[in-house]
Design a protein around this motif. Structure first.
Motif, short mmCIF file in Angstrom:
data_model
loop_
_atom_site.label_atom_id
_atom_site.label_comp_id
_atom_site.label_asym_id
_atom_site.label_seq_id
_atom_site.Cartn_x
_atom_site.Cartn_y
_atom_site.Cartn_z
N TYR A 159 0.84 -1.21 0.00
CA TYR A 159 0.00 0.00 0.00
C TYR A 159 0.87 1.25 0.00
O TYR A 159 0.49 2.28 -0.56
N TYR A 194 -11.80 13.03 10.19
CA TYR A 194 -11.16 13.65 9.02
C TYR A 194 -11.69 15.07 8.80
O TYR A 194 -12.90 15.24 8.67
N TYR A 196 -5.05 16.93 7.17
CA TYR A 196 -5.07 15.47 7.11
C TYR A 196 -3.63 14.97 7.26
O TYR A 196 -3.03 14.51 6.31
N1 UDP Z 1 -9.86 5.84 -1.95
C1 UDP Z 1 -10.80 5.29 -2.81
N2 UDP Z 1 -10.86 3.94 -2.93
C2 UDP Z 1 -10.05 3.09 -2.25
C3 UDP Z 1 -9.09 3.65 -1.38
C4 UDP Z 1 -9.04 5.02 -1.25
O1 UDP Z 1 -11.57 6.03 -3.42
O2 UDP Z 1 -10.18 1.87 -2.40
C5 UDP Z 1 -9.81 7.32 -1.83
C6 UDP Z 1 -10.85 7.81 -0.81
O3 UDP Z 1 -11.29 9.08 -1.20
C7 UDP Z 1 -10.01 7.88 0.44
C8 UDP Z 1 -8.68 8.39 -0.07
O4 UDP Z 1 -8.55 7.73 -1.34
O5 UDP Z 1 -10.57 8.74 1.41
C9 UDP Z 1 -7.50 8.13 0.81
O6 UDP Z 1 -7.43 6.76 1.16
P1 UDP Z 1 -6.58 6.22 2.39
O7 UDP Z 1 -6.59 4.74 2.35
O8 UDP Z 1 -5.26 6.91 2.39
O9 UDP Z 1 -7.44 6.76 3.62
P2 UDP Z 1 -7.29 6.59 5.22
O10 UDP Z 1 -6.60 5.27 5.48
O11 UDP Z 1 -6.52 7.80 5.69
O12 UDP Z 1 -8.72 6.60 5.66
#
Ligand code: UDP
Length: 381
Positions: A186, A326, A361
């Motif tokens: 990832y 967030y 963020y």
């Molecule tokens: N995102 C998406 N599909 C996925 C993964 C991520 O659309 O399968 C987008 C979504 O808008 C998300 C952003 O990418 O909020 C960032 O993802 P991340 O996994 O970094 O978020 P976190 O772990 O911080 O919640």
């Protein structure tokens, strides 16, 4: 009695407290409204001995050696390379969407053609934000962009943020780019680890100092009052500095209105089986009301005939009962935040730091770096 009052015991507050206590030899009072330290990194073991991240999965990754070395004073680490699968059209495929994913979802001839075009236009191992790929003039890359946008981003983002990817700051979806390489992890950072004994223990070690006094279960305003241009601690003028890591709109009684946040309902389930899924996290962009399922045993391997999974259900934030996870990035929200920031400057001894106080963020490593920088500013002041 205290030189500094720090509001909040997450990364921002705890790093500042540790540096001030040890390097400036000043007395610090930390006021934390929850019943635990470590902010949203808080973890604990349940009765099956599995370490659970109470506020959702936290995977430490960084290229910043300074940050890594700083935190290494408080914990040993286990190497952990986070992998995420996304279910699209009933198939589990690696994300970020990379060349391996392309070969899994398209027939070989088409996959080969797309791979060649990507490698013609972009460097190997480069990261392309989806919103950038969508502007591609090449029809095969346009096809790829539309596919990834539809299958990975648009519905997940609607669940996660209640918005379309293009209506929010591009940096959010750029966190999960299209990866022009074959690395299925990832993240690509140099250091990818989890603290061997968990984040709570790391924070406990960071805060274990004679100059640091911690008050849990205490709202800042129970002990401090904001006056016209200063603060009172328990009824007397407080002449030291206040480092505030909480929500800035709450601090100023929502004077310019509420700053919106996204919250998440964290639903844990204990299952009577050894493992539930093939990766630590499986994303469901197009099905269900939850965005992803995380299985903690993959992060901290544990011998148990049970397993614990977490389903994350994003939702609008209600300040009376939810956790603000967030900040939401729109120009309008940023403008509102700027009003608070400008207003806060009247309090010369107030320092704002953290995801909530700065409405940013931050990842864990960025947060630590920022706190270390602010500490330097304090010394030079
Ligand atoms: N995102 C998406 N599909 C996925 C993964 C991520 O659309 O399968 C987008 C979504 O808008 C998300 C952003 O990418 O909020 C960032 O993802 P991340 O996994 O970094 O978020 P976190 O772990 O911080 O919640």
């Amino acid at each position: 009695m205290f030189d500094y009052i720090i509001v909040g015991a997450g990364y921002a507050g705890s790093v500042m407290a540790q540096k001030i206590a040890t390097e400036l030899n000043k007395k610090v009072l930390i006021v934390e409204k929850r019943n635990h330290i470590a902010g949203n990194c808080f973890d604990y073991k349940d009765e099956s001995n599995i370490l659970i991240h109470k506020y959702g999965p936290h995977l430490f990754h960084t290229n910043n050696k300074k940050v890594f070395d700083y935190l290494s004073q408080f914990t040993s680490w286990d190497i952990y390379n986070h992998k995420v699968l996304a279910v699209i059209d009933g198939k589990e495929v690696p994300i970020p969407f990379n060349i391996n994913t392309i070969y899994e979802v398209f027939p070989d001839t088409l996959a080969k053609k797309i791979e060649e075009k990507l490698l013609n236009q972009f460097d190997y191992n480069s990261k392309i934000p989806i919103l950038e790929l969508k502007n591609s003039k090449d029809e095969d890359l346009q096809f790829l962009a539309d596919f990834v946008y539809e299958k990975i981003f648009v519905h997940y983002t609607a669940k996660q943020w209640g918005m379309k990817p293009e209506d929010m700051d591009g940096a959010v979806t750029a966190r999960v780019p299209i990866f022009v390489g074959r690395d299925d992890r990832y993240f690509n950072d140099k250091y990818q680890v989890v603290p061997s004994n968990g984040y709570s223990k790391l924070f406990e070690n960071m805060l274990n100092h004679k100059n640091i006094k911690l008050m849990l279960n205490t709202d800042f305003k129970e002990v401090c009052k904001i006056t016209d241009d200063g603060f009172e601690l328990m009824g007397s003028e407080f002449k030291g500095k206040i480092i505030y890591t909480g929500q800035i709109d709450e601090l100023f009684d929502y004077k310019f209105g509420e700053l919106p946040y996204r919250s998440v309902d964290m639903q844990f389930e204990t299952l009577d089986k050894e493992y539930y899924q093939d990766a630590a996290t499986v994303n469901y962009p197009n099905q269900y009301n939850f965005t992803r399922i995380t299985e903690f045993k993959h992060i901290h391997p544990t011998k148990s005939n049970k397993t614990i999974i977490l389903k994350e259900y994003p939702k609008a934030y209600d300040k009376t009962k939810d956790t603000p996870y967030y900040p939401i990035f729109t120009d309008e929200n940023q403008e509102k935040y700027n009003k608070y920031l400008e207003y806060s400057k009247k309090w010369k001894n107030l320092i704002l730091v953290g995801r909530l106080a700065e409405y940013k963020y931050y990842d864990m490593d960025d947060m630590v770096e920022r706190a270390l920088e602010i500490f330097k500013e304090i010394i030079n002041d």
